[in-house]
Design a protein around this motif. Structure first.
Motif, PDB file in Angstrom:
ATOM      1  N   ASP A   1       3.087   0.702   3.435  1.00 16.71           N
ATOM      2  CA  ASP A   1       4.408   0.070   2.977  1.00 16.71           C
ATOM      3  C   ASP A   1       5.422   1.351   2.622  1.00 16.71           C
ATOM      4  O   ASP A   1       6.587   1.051   3.015  1.00 16.71           O
ATOM      5  N   VAL A   2       4.650   1.734   1.759  1.00 22.08           N
ATOM      6  CA  VAL A   2       5.658   2.915   1.213  1.00 22.08           C
ATOM      7  C   VAL A   2       4.947   4.258   1.202  1.00 22.08           C
ATOM      8  O   VAL A   2       3.692   4.407   0.925  1.00 22.08           O
ATOM      9  N   LEU A   3       5.799   5.523   1.606  1.00 21.69           N
ATOM     10  CA  LEU A   3       5.236   6.785   1.334  1.00 21.69           C
ATOM     11  C   LEU A   3       6.211   7.675   0.636  1.00 21.69           C
ATOM     12  O   LEU A   3       7.587   7.642   0.868  1.00 21.69           O
ATOM     13  N   PHE A   4       5.747   7.910  -0.493  1.00 15.34           N
ATOM     14  CA  PHE A   4       6.176   8.819  -1.354  1.00 15.34           C
ATOM     15  C   PHE A   4       6.186  10.386  -0.725  1.00 15.34           C
ATOM     16  O   PHE A   4       5.199  10.822  -0.722  1.00 15.34           O
ATOM     17  N   HIS A   5       7.067  11.032  -0.508  1.00  9.22           N
ATOM     18  CA  HIS A   5       7.293  12.266   0.081  1.00  9.22           C
ATOM     19  C   HIS A   5       8.153  13.349  -0.520  1.00  9.22           C
ATOM     20  O   HIS A   5       9.230  12.768  -0.922  1.00  9.22           O
ATOM     21  N   SER A   6       7.842  14.641  -0.589  1.00  7.06           N
ATOM     22  CA  SER A   6       8.366  15.466  -1.325  1.00  7.06           C
ATOM     23  C   SER A   6       9.746  15.920  -0.335  1.00  7.06           C
ATOM     24  O   SER A   6      10.874  16.630  -1.088  1.00  7.06           O
ATOM     25  N   PHE A   7       9.675  15.826   0.844  1.00  8.13           N
ATOM     26  CA  PHE A   7      10.757  16.295   1.548  1.00  8.13           C
ATOM     27  C   PHE A   7      10.767  17.591   2.050  1.00  8.13           C
ATOM     28  O   PHE A   7      11.455  18.391   2.614  1.00  8.13           O
ATOM     29  N   TYR A   8       9.606  18.465   1.396  1.00  5.41           N
ATOM     30  CA  TYR A   8       9.528  19.682   1.684  1.00  5.41           C
ATOM     31  C   TYR A   8       8.387  19.589   2.985  1.00  5.41           C
ATOM     32  O   TYR A   8       7.326  19.098   2.802  1.00  5.41           O
ATOM     33  N   GLU A   9       8.831  19.896   4.123  1.00  6.68           N
ATOM     34  CA  GLU A   9       8.103  19.663   5.457  1.00  6.68           C
ATOM     35  C   GLU A   9       6.944  20.583   5.675  1.00  6.68           C
ATOM     36  O   GLU A   9       6.297  20.521   6.728  1.00  6.68           O
ATOM     37  N   ASN A  10       6.946  21.788   4.868  1.00  7.35           N
ATOM     38  CA  ASN A  10       5.796  22.794   5.089  1.00  7.35           C
ATOM     39  C   ASN A  10       4.414  22.363   4.690  1.00  7.35           C
ATOM     40  O   ASN A  10       4.385  21.295   3.795  1.00  7.35           O
ATOM     41  N   ASN A  11       3.440  22.685   5.538  1.00 12.53           N
ATOM     42  CA  ASN A  11       1.939  22.253   5.513  1.00 12.53           C
ATOM     43  C   ASN A  11       1.263  22.845   4.266  1.00 12.53           C
ATOM     44  O   ASN A  11       0.353  22.239   3.759  1.00 12.53           O
ATOM     45  N   LEU A  12       1.944  24.295   4.097  1.00 10.91           N
ATOM     46  CA  LEU A  12       1.082  24.767   3.014  1.00 10.91           C
ATOM     47  C   LEU A  12       1.125  24.366   1.661  1.00 10.91           C
ATOM     48  O   LEU A  12       0.321  24.169   1.075  1.00 10.91           O
ATOM     49  N   SER A  13       2.333  23.791   1.214  1.00 12.24           N
ATOM     50  CA  SER A  13       2.608  23.666  -0.070  1.00 12.24           C
ATOM     51  C   SER A  13       3.567  22.323  -0.293  1.00 12.24           C
ATOM     52  O   SER A  13       3.640  21.719  -1.417  1.00 12.24           O
ATOM     53  N   GLY A  14       3.955  21.763   0.883  1.00  7.11           N
ATOM     54  CA  GLY A  14       4.691  20.712   0.763  1.00  7.11           C
ATOM     55  C   GLY A  14       4.047  19.528   1.273  1.00  7.11           C
ATOM     56  O   GLY A  14       2.782  19.206   1.426  1.00  7.11           O
ATOM     57  N   GLY A  15       5.175  18.567   1.903  1.00  6.58           N
ATOM     58  CA  GLY A  15       4.460  17.171   2.144  1.00  6.58           C
ATOM     59  C   GLY A  15       3.981  16.979   3.635  1.00  6.58           C
ATOM     60  O   GLY A  15       3.817  15.964   3.908  1.00  6.58           O
ATOM     61  N   GLY A  16       4.393  18.144   4.138  1.00  2.00           N
ATOM     62  CA  GLY A  16       4.099  18.057   5.857  1.00  2.00           C
ATOM     63  C   GLY A  16       5.392  17.340   6.506  1.00  2.00           C
ATOM     64  O   GLY A  16       6.299  17.014   5.944  1.00  2.00           O
ATOM     65  N   PRO A  17       5.109  17.141   7.770  1.00  2.00           N
ATOM     66  CA  PRO A  17       6.549  16.736   8.629  1.00  2.00           C
ATOM     67  C   PRO A  17       6.970  15.299   8.461  1.00  2.00           C
ATOM     68  O   PRO A  17       6.208  14.587   7.988  1.00  2.00           O
ATOM     69  N   LEU A  18       8.138  15.282   8.136  1.00  2.00           N
ATOM     70  CA  LEU A  18       8.780  14.119   8.285  1.00  2.00           C
ATOM     71  C   LEU A  18       8.818  13.447   9.644  1.00  2.00           C
ATOM     72  O   LEU A  18       9.994  13.294  10.500  1.00  2.00           O
TER      73      LEU A  18
ATOM     74  N   VAL B   1       0.680  -1.198  -0.102  1.00  2.65           N
ATOM     75  CA  VAL B   1      -0.114   0.084   0.040  1.00  2.65           C
ATOM     76  C   VAL B   1       0.870   1.172  -0.090  1.00  2.65           C
ATOM     77  O   VAL B   1       1.721   1.416   0.803  1.00  2.65           O
ATOM     78  N   ILE B   2       0.667   2.113  -1.130  1.00  7.54           N
ATOM     79  CA  ILE B   2       1.485   3.235  -1.119  1.00  7.54           C
ATOM     80  C   ILE B   2       0.562   4.598  -0.832  1.00  7.54           C
ATOM     81  O   ILE B   2      -0.572   4.764  -1.224  1.00  7.54           O
ATOM     82  N   ARG B   3       1.132   5.637  -0.184  1.00  5.68           N
ATOM     83  CA  ARG B   3       0.621   6.711   0.232  1.00  5.68           C
ATOM     84  C   ARG B   3       1.417   7.867  -0.019  1.00  5.68           C
ATOM     85  O   ARG B   3       2.581   7.587  -0.352  1.00  5.68           O
ATOM     86  N   ILE B   4       0.810   8.996  -0.170  1.00  2.00           N
ATOM     87  CA  ILE B   4       1.798  10.245  -0.709  1.00  2.00           C
ATOM     88  C   ILE B   4       1.735  11.378   0.193  1.00  2.00           C
ATOM     89  O   ILE B   4       0.678  11.685   1.023  1.00  2.00           O
ATOM     90  N   ASN B   5       2.787  12.006   0.377  1.00  6.12           N
ATOM     91  CA  ASN B   5       3.080  13.308   1.319  1.00  6.12           C
ATOM     92  C   ASN B   5       2.508  13.156   2.696  1.00  6.12           C
ATOM     93  O   ASN B   5       2.706  12.548   3.570  1.00  6.12           O
ATOM     94  N   LYS B   6       1.218  13.948   2.958  1.00  5.63           N
ATOM     95  CA  LYS B   6       0.560  14.116   4.366  1.00  5.63           C
ATOM     96  C   LYS B   6      -0.260  13.112   4.637  1.00  5.63           C
ATOM     97  O   LYS B   6      -0.875  13.248   5.728  1.00  5.63           O
ATOM     98  N   ALA B   7      -0.205  12.108   4.107  1.00  5.35           N
ATOM     99  CA  ALA B   7      -1.228  10.959   4.192  1.00  5.35           C
ATOM    100  C   ALA B   7      -1.280  10.628   5.646  1.00  5.35           C
ATOM    101  O   ALA B   7      -2.280  10.256   6.109  1.00  5.35           O
ATOM    102  N   LEU B   8      -0.217  10.335   6.052  1.00 12.69           N
ATOM    103  CA  LEU B   8      -0.054   9.746   7.418  1.00 12.69           C
ATOM    104  C   LEU B   8      -0.288  10.967   8.625  1.00 12.69           C
ATOM    105  O   LEU B   8      -0.905  10.525   9.661  1.00 12.69           O
ATOM    106  N   THR B   9       0.347  11.997   8.271  1.00 13.84           N
ATOM    107  CA  THR B   9       0.197  13.004   9.332  1.00 13.84           C
ATOM    108  C   THR B   9      -1.216  13.821   9.438  1.00 13.84           C
ATOM    109  O   THR B   9      -1.603  14.344  10.389  1.00 13.84           O
ATOM    110  N   THR B  10      -2.002  13.420   8.410  1.00 17.19           N
ATOM    111  CA  THR B  10      -3.430  13.869   8.272  1.00 17.19           C
ATOM    112  C   THR B  10      -4.516  12.697   8.536  1.00 17.19           C
ATOM    113  O   THR B  10      -5.742  13.175   8.420  1.00 17.19           O
TER     114      THR B  10
END
Length: 244
Positions: free
Chosen positions: A80-97, A57-66
């Motif tokens: 199983d896999v989280l694809f994340h931008s590694f931009y941690e801002n909530n406004l335009s990025g992937g949210g916290p790592l 199961v693959i999720r994207i960016n803020k999927a787990l933090t939201t």
């Protein structure tokens, strides 16, 4: 100042030990894969148990933090896999790592698909900031160049990179939900400031980074190339594809 300098130096030493290359062809080979995006279409049916039944199961960016408990019945719990931008801002990025959360949720791979100067800078910023040896993944440079080739200067979104990585791999079966290429709103709680479609269009145009139309066009090509394989689209995406 000294603390920042020490963190910067420490990050340089930690990063080479932490970064690995993510190989979709190897990891996805022969697997049943579910990938869940951020669009509201992921919440149209109660398919949480179905999603959790997939091998990967693959999720994207803020999927787990939201993610919230009430989401489980719709989108399941497994990641199983989280694809994340590694931009941690909530406004335009992937949210916290949040690796404590990721480990609690048994995430096996945290993947920043961007393998170029920007991607390595983002990874370095992560290791510099946290100064912990955490294993993170990049797509290979050649693989990422292949992904971005049709975009004419625009950047592929993290979600598109995930879809590309799956659909180019020797998978067994894929279920895709929560992807509409910005033709429908975000799911509630993900980016509530951009639920309004017109606001979201203005946001994308103002950023000037992504082109959803190119992503959709390339996605259609990948579907066509895989027309003999088992690809299951949620109802909303299926209707969008059918209309095009």
């Amino acid at each position: 100042m000294i603390v920042k300098l020490l963190k910067a130096i420490s990050g340089l030493f930690i990063m080479p030990w932490g970064i690995r290359i993510f190989n979709p062809d190897k990891i996805f080979k022969g697997k049943r894969i579910a990938v869940i995006g951020a669009a509201s279409s992921a919440y149209e049916k109660e398919l949480g148990a179905y999603i959790d039944s997939f091998d990967i199961v693959i999720r994207i960016n803020k999927a787990l933090t939201t993610w919230r408990q009430e989401n489980e019945v719709f989108i399941g719990t497994k990641t199983d896999v989280l694809f994340h931008s590694f931009y941690e801002n909530n406004l335009s990025g992937g949210g916290p790592l949040d690796f404590q959360l990721f480990e609690k949720r048994n995430v096996k791979y945290v993947v920043n698909p961007i393998n170029n100067k920007e991607g390595w800078r983002l990874n370095y910023n992560f290791y510099k900031k946290y100064n912990e040896l955490k294993v993170t993944y990049l797509l290979s440079n050649a693989y990422y160049r292949e992904i971005e080739q049709p975009f004419n200067g625009f950047k592929p979104t993290v979600g598109y990179a995930a879809l590309y990585s799956i659909l180019k791999s020797p998978f067994k079966e894929v279920y895709i939900t929560g992807f509409t290429f910005f033709k429908t709103p975000y799911s509630k709680g993900y980016r509530d400031d951009l639920v309004d479609m017109e606001a979201n269009k203005r946001h994308i145009a103002a950023q000037g980074l992504h082109d959803p139309d190119i992503e959709f066009r390339e996605f259609l090509k990948m579907l066509e190339k895989n027309n003999e394989k088992s690809i299951i689209l949620d109802d909303t995406l299926k209707a969008i594809v059918t209309n095009n």
